[in-house]
Write a protein that holds these residues in place. Structure first.
Motif, PDB file in Angstrom:
ATOM      1  N   ILE A 143       0.968  -1.239   0.152  1.00 47.63           N
ATOM      2  CA  ILE A 143      -0.045  -0.026   0.139  1.00 47.63           C
ATOM      3  C   ILE A 143       0.818   1.269   0.106  1.00 47.63           C
ATOM      4  O   ILE A 143       0.484   2.196  -0.723  1.00 47.63           O
ATOM      5  CB  ILE A 143      -1.111   0.116   1.255  1.00 47.63           C
ATOM      6  CG1 ILE A 143      -2.094  -1.107   0.977  1.00 47.63           C
ATOM      7  CG2 ILE A 143      -1.512   1.348   1.380  1.00 47.63           C
ATOM      8  CD1 ILE A 143      -2.813  -1.383   2.326  1.00 47.63           C
ATOM      9  N   ALA A 144       2.150   1.161   1.018  1.00 55.03           N
ATOM     10  CA  ALA A 144       2.874   2.307   0.746  1.00 55.03           C
ATOM     11  C   ALA A 144       3.303   2.533  -0.621  1.00 55.03           C
ATOM     12  O   ALA A 144       3.341   3.692  -0.982  1.00 55.03           O
ATOM     13  CB  ALA A 144       4.023   2.190   1.736  1.00 55.03           C
ATOM     14  N   ALA A 145       3.701   1.660  -1.290  1.00 50.36           N
ATOM     15  CA  ALA A 145       4.373   1.737  -2.576  1.00 50.36           C
ATOM     16  C   ALA A 145       3.189   2.439  -3.399  1.00 50.36           C
ATOM     17  O   ALA A 145       3.428   3.278  -4.260  1.00 50.36           O
ATOM     18  CB  ALA A 145       4.805   0.127  -3.174  1.00 50.36           C
ATOM     19  N   LEU A 146       1.942   1.791  -3.435  1.00 49.93           N
ATOM     20  CA  LEU A 146       0.835   2.405  -4.249  1.00 49.93           C
ATOM     21  C   LEU A 146       0.569   3.749  -3.938  1.00 49.93           C
ATOM     22  O   LEU A 146       0.554   4.831  -4.887  1.00 49.93           O
ATOM     23  CB  LEU A 146      -0.331   1.671  -4.141  1.00 49.93           C
ATOM     24  CG  LEU A 146      -0.184   0.272  -4.845  1.00 49.93           C
ATOM     25  CD1 LEU A 146      -1.650  -0.770  -4.430  1.00 49.93           C
ATOM     26  CD2 LEU A 146      -0.333   0.385  -6.380  1.00 49.93           C
ATOM     27  N   LEU A 147       0.655   4.065  -2.909  1.00 49.87           N
ATOM     28  CA  LEU A 147       0.233   5.634  -2.206  1.00 49.87           C
ATOM     29  C   LEU A 147       1.412   6.617  -2.569  1.00 49.87           C
ATOM     30  O   LEU A 147       1.300   7.530  -2.980  1.00 49.87           O
ATOM     31  CB  LEU A 147      -0.254   5.675  -0.956  1.00 49.87           C
ATOM     32  CG  LEU A 147      -1.679   4.767  -0.591  1.00 49.87           C
ATOM     33  CD1 LEU A 147      -2.088   5.203   0.745  1.00 49.87           C
ATOM     34  CD2 LEU A 147      -2.694   5.289  -1.734  1.00 49.87           C
ATOM     35  N   GLY A 148       2.575   5.522  -2.633  1.00 56.02           N
ATOM     36  CA  GLY A 148       3.812   6.713  -2.895  1.00 56.02           C
ATOM     37  C   GLY A 148       3.857   7.112  -4.456  1.00 56.02           C
ATOM     38  O   GLY A 148       4.039   8.258  -4.888  1.00 56.02           O
ATOM     39  N   ALA A 149       3.442   5.860  -5.171  1.00 56.45           N
ATOM     40  CA  ALA A 149       3.257   6.174  -6.761  1.00 56.45           C
ATOM     41  C   ALA A 149       2.426   7.354  -6.907  1.00 56.45           C
ATOM     42  O   ALA A 149       2.481   8.200  -7.774  1.00 56.45           O
ATOM     43  CB  ALA A 149       3.106   5.012  -7.525  1.00 56.45           C
ATOM     44  N   ARG A 150       1.279   7.376  -6.182  1.00 56.64           N
ATOM     45  CA  ARG A 150       0.183   8.461  -6.366  1.00 56.64           C
ATOM     46  C   ARG A 150       0.730   9.822  -6.059  1.00 56.64           C
ATOM     47  O   ARG A 150       0.252  10.558  -6.758  1.00 56.64           O
ATOM     48  CB  ARG A 150      -1.004   7.975  -5.229  1.00 56.64           C
ATOM     49  CG  ARG A 150      -2.126   8.837  -5.306  1.00 56.64           C
ATOM     50  CD  ARG A 150      -3.220   8.038  -4.362  1.00 56.64           C
ATOM     51  NE  ARG A 150      -4.274   9.076  -3.922  1.00 56.64           N
ATOM     52  CZ  ARG A 150      -4.651   9.883  -3.353  1.00 56.64           C
ATOM     53  NH1 ARG A 150      -3.678  10.129  -2.501  1.00 56.64           N
ATOM     54  NH2 ARG A 150      -5.764  10.575  -3.416  1.00 56.64           N
ATOM     55  N   THR A 151       1.532   9.911  -5.259  1.00 58.61           N
ATOM     56  CA  THR A 151       2.021  11.266  -5.154  1.00 58.61           C
ATOM     57  C   THR A 151       2.851  12.003  -6.161  1.00 58.61           C
ATOM     58  O   THR A 151       3.171  13.119  -6.181  1.00 58.61           O
ATOM     59  CB  THR A 151       2.930  11.471  -3.906  1.00 58.61           C
ATOM     60  OG1 THR A 151       4.134  10.657  -4.096  1.00 58.61           O
ATOM     61  CG2 THR A 151       2.204  11.276  -2.429  1.00 58.61           C
ATOM     62  N   LEU A 152       3.292  10.980  -7.096  1.00 60.52           N
ATOM     63  CA  LEU A 152       3.963  11.178  -8.622  1.00 60.52           C
ATOM     64  C   LEU A 152       3.115  12.034  -9.595  1.00 60.52           C
ATOM     65  O   LEU A 152       3.571  12.527 -10.353  1.00 60.52           O
ATOM     66  CB  LEU A 152       4.724  10.059  -9.012  1.00 60.52           C
ATOM     67  CG  LEU A 152       5.769   9.560  -7.946  1.00 60.52           C
ATOM     68  CD1 LEU A 152       6.442   8.744  -8.720  1.00 60.52           C
ATOM     69  CD2 LEU A 152       6.915  10.513  -7.457  1.00 60.52           C
ATOM     70  N   VAL A 153       1.762  11.550  -9.294  1.00 66.70           N
ATOM     71  CA  VAL A 153       0.777  11.993 -10.617  1.00 66.70           C
ATOM     72  C   VAL A 153      -0.046  13.124  -9.749  1.00 66.70           C
ATOM     73  O   VAL A 153       0.023  13.342  -8.571  1.00 66.70           O
ATOM     74  CB  VAL A 153       0.141  11.035 -10.845  1.00 66.70           C
ATOM     75  CG1 VAL A 153       0.891   9.882 -11.594  1.00 66.70           C
ATOM     76  CG2 VAL A 153      -0.989  10.276  -9.739  1.00 66.70           C
ATOM     77  N   PHE A 154      -0.762  14.027 -10.872  1.00 69.13           N
ATOM     78  CA  PHE A 154      -1.589  15.013 -10.502  1.00 69.13           C
ATOM     79  C   PHE A 154      -2.820  14.706  -9.470  1.00 69.13           C
ATOM     80  O   PHE A 154      -3.332  13.604  -9.630  1.00 69.13           O
ATOM     81  CB  PHE A 154      -2.230  15.506 -11.883  1.00 69.13           C
ATOM     82  CG  PHE A 154      -3.421  16.722 -11.585  1.00 69.13           C
ATOM     83  CD1 PHE A 154      -2.870  17.773 -11.086  1.00 69.13           C
ATOM     84  CD2 PHE A 154      -4.488  16.274 -11.559  1.00 69.13           C
ATOM     85  CE1 PHE A 154      -3.998  18.649 -10.987  1.00 69.13           C
ATOM     86  CE2 PHE A 154      -5.464  17.280 -11.283  1.00 69.13           C
ATOM     87  CZ  PHE A 154      -5.210  18.480 -11.063  1.00 69.13           C
TER      88      PHE A 154
END
Lengths: 293, 350
Positions: free
Chosen positions: A273-284
């Protein structure tokens, strides 16, 4: 005296604290009693093994392939199921958004949620079993052997798709409907065809929501238990991590080991989940439409 | 990719209609738009003007009729292929792209070389005076700036036709005037053919070369702003163009027009069509004069101070309301005498 009381109340309100805040208390107590306390209890318990030092349970888990393989086995089921559910949800949600009888279709799709896992498993056992409708129909049209879809990997996989899809679909639908349809129209007016509109407009705006959907769908799939037993091969290919935790707790009565396994389960989920939400901060992450100024 | 080129002669709408279920939102609209022309579709809300625009854009299919760009039939192609620019009412800027990438979207779709995209986006940014905001996201811009981005994004691909759907309706009054001038300036500079949807008659009058008035999905009049303002073709258009005083009356022939009775007084009016004895008389509040010897007598009910003048409602003995403007102060309860020039008393068949 009363002036001082008033001003205290006002100061509290400035910080967003007023009588309504008190209504949060039952919820907080509930979470403390039924989630935080058991979690901490389990965490502490996992460091008090039946024999050996504090880390003995964890050492045992990672030295026994019969135990540590379950992480891999569970991921092997949970990751494809999660991806499949989300990948299926997006086009269906995009289509349903434009439909008139959206509510009817949504209701039909949501029924599997209300049925519960056991019911779905029973149904699948009958329907997909060697003497079920599917196989009898396939034999009728000339297949020589029944297709094995129960008591193995595919049975668990299918049941997780059936019970997980409505959930990912509903989440995805809410994210899709949050995107202003005028944005797609604007893309079309600028010459972008459907595929390009999806790639350059819809997908970037959906990405943050899809990350959340993936995270929630993954948690659901990773904690699979009833269907892994009922529809799978719990001794082999679908020996998922929750089965091992269950066996430790209720067959070997080794609560500390079961707690350690549960903690490791939580650990794997937190990492993903941390990896997914971390990736989320990279997009708009702003709103999916621009309002008036 | 776009099949339409900028060098077209005319866009023809041939009897286009659009049904929504049983409801006919747009009925038999026929219109030819010359290259470089600025045409306003004007009408009250729900009159079908946005439907008409979406049909021209290709976002809606027409139910009947055809759309031609010179010899090319457009109504069966999708919006992607028509290559028209469109400015949406809510701007529809891509919220995840910077101003630059928003404006460059259409050029990127056409797979233009990167250097060309950069140059043309720069030009468009300069045209709408947003150079220093190029790297902001739409959410960081004010309404007027978002509006400019939307216009730049639509015109940067040099479309044969720019469609604007009430582009100024989300702006406050002051900004609306500024952006109106801006739309006019850009149109004069680029000479792009434009179809502009609005419910604001002032906007249509000030911007358009020609105005098409749509009421209940039907074309009611098409003409220059002057024609619509001074000679509306029927009472519905007259009402929409600000002829607040619409009075049922009887007419008889007279010198210099027809004689009608309005509020018990005899006025000479100009027939706008062949009229019988039953008529509707239309007079704009601005064309009512307060004079000592006016034929109409009425009592002032409401008087609003509008700065330069007063806008007032007066009631005659029969209870008919009359709307007029007056440069002198009028007070409620006061009796005024009103007159109107024969050329400004328009008479229609009832």
């Amino acid at each position: 005296m009363s002036a001082a009381r008033l001003s205290l109340r006002r100061r509290l309100r400035e910080h967003g604290l007023d009588a309504v805040t008190l209504l949060v208390i039952p919820g907080v107590l509930f979470v403390l009693a039924l989630f935080i306390y058991p979690f901490l209890y389990g965490l502490v318990l996992s460091f008090h093994p039946k024999e050996g030092d504090a880390l003995a349970n964890y050492r045992r888990f990672f030295s026994d392939p019969f135990l540590y393989d379950t992480i891999y086995i569970t991921l092997q089921i949970a990751v494809p199921v999660t991806l499949l559910n989300v990948v299926l949800s997006v086009p269906v949600a995009l289509r349903v958004r434009l439909m008139k009888h959206q509510r009817l279709l949504t209701t039909i799709l949501v029924i599997p949620i209300t049925l519960g896992t056991v019911m779905v498993a029973e149904g699948l056992l009958t329907y997909l079993g060697p003497r079920g409708w599917l196989n009898r129909s396939l034999l009728e049209i000339g297949l020589s052997e029944p297709v094995r879809l129960t008591h193995n990997y595919w049975g668990v996989m299918l049941s997780l798709v059936i019970s997980g899809f409505p959930f990912t679909f509903l989440l995805t639908l809410s994210y899709v409907t949050g995107i202003d349809p005028a944005l797609e129209q604007a893309g079309a007016m600028l010459g972008a065809r459907a595929r390009e509109r999806f790639r350059r407009i819809l997908l970037p705006l959906l990405a943050p929501g899809l990350a959340i959907t993936l995270a929630l769908a993954f948690v659901q799939a990773f904690t699979v238990f009833p269907s892994a037993i009922l529809l799978g091969a719990p001794a082999g290919p679908t020996r998922v991590i929750s089965i091992v935790a269950y066996q430790a707790a209720f067959e070997q009565y080794d609560y500390p080991l079961a707690s350690a396994i549960a903690m490791l389960m939580a650990g794997v989920q937190v990492v993903i989940i941390a990896a997914l939400l971390g990736a989320r901060t990279l997009v708009f992450r702003g709103p999916a439409s621009t309002g008036k100024g | 990719m776009a099949i339409a080129s900028r060098d077209f002669r005319e866009l023809r709408l041939e009897g286009i209609s659009r049904d929504f279920g049983q409801v006919r939102a747009l009925r038999d609209v026929t219109l030819t738009i010359e290259r470089g022309e600025f045409v306003a579709l004007l009408g009250p809300s729900g009159c079908g003007k946005s439907t008409a625009l979406n049909c021209i854009a290709g976002l809606l299919q027409v139910t009947h009729g055809a759309i031609w760009l010179d010899g090319q039939r457009l109504d069966e192609t999708g919006p992607e292929e028509r290559g028209f620019g469109m400015v949406f009412q809510n701007y529809a800027l891509f919220p995840h792209m910077t101003v630059r990438r928003n404006i460059g979207f259409g050029l990127a779709t056409q797979r233009r070389p990167r250097a060309e995209i950069a140059r043309r986006v720069d030009e468009a940014l300069a045209l709408v005076q947003l150079e220093e905001h190029a790297h902001k996201l739409p959410g960081q811009l004010s309404g007027g700036q978002q509006q400019r981005v939307a216009i730049a994004r639509a015109i940067v691909v040099e479309p044969p036709l720019v469609l604007m759907d009430e582009p100024l309706s989300n702006l406050d009054a002051k900004l609306r005037l500024e952006m109106r001038a801006e739309v006019r300036r850009i149109h004069t500079m680029l000479g792009c053919s434009t179809i502009y949807v609005t419910h604001d008659q002032e906007e249509a009058l000030s911007l358009a070369d020609r105005i098409l008035v749509l009421i209940d999905g039907q074309m009611r009049q098409i003409g220059t702003p002057e024609e619509l303002y001074t000679r509306p073709a029927n009472p519905d258009v007259a009402e929409f163009m600000g002829y607040r005083n619409l009075v049922d009356s009887r007419a008889e022939p007279a010198d210099g027009g027809v004689a009608v009775s309005v509020c018990g007084a005899r006025l000479i009016g100009t027939p706008m069509q062949a009229v019988g004895t039953q008529v509707v008389v239309a007079i704009r509040p601005d064309d009512m004069r307060v004079t000592g010897d006016g034929p109409i007598a009425a009592t002032v009910e409401i008087a609003e101070y509008h700065g330069r003048d007063f806008y007032a409602v007066a009631r005659d003995a029969d209870g008919t309301n009359l709307y007029f403007r007056s440069e002198q102060r009028v007070r409620p309860g006061e009796t005024v005498r009103l007159a109107a020039a024969p050329a400004r008393v328009l008479v229609y068949a009832a």
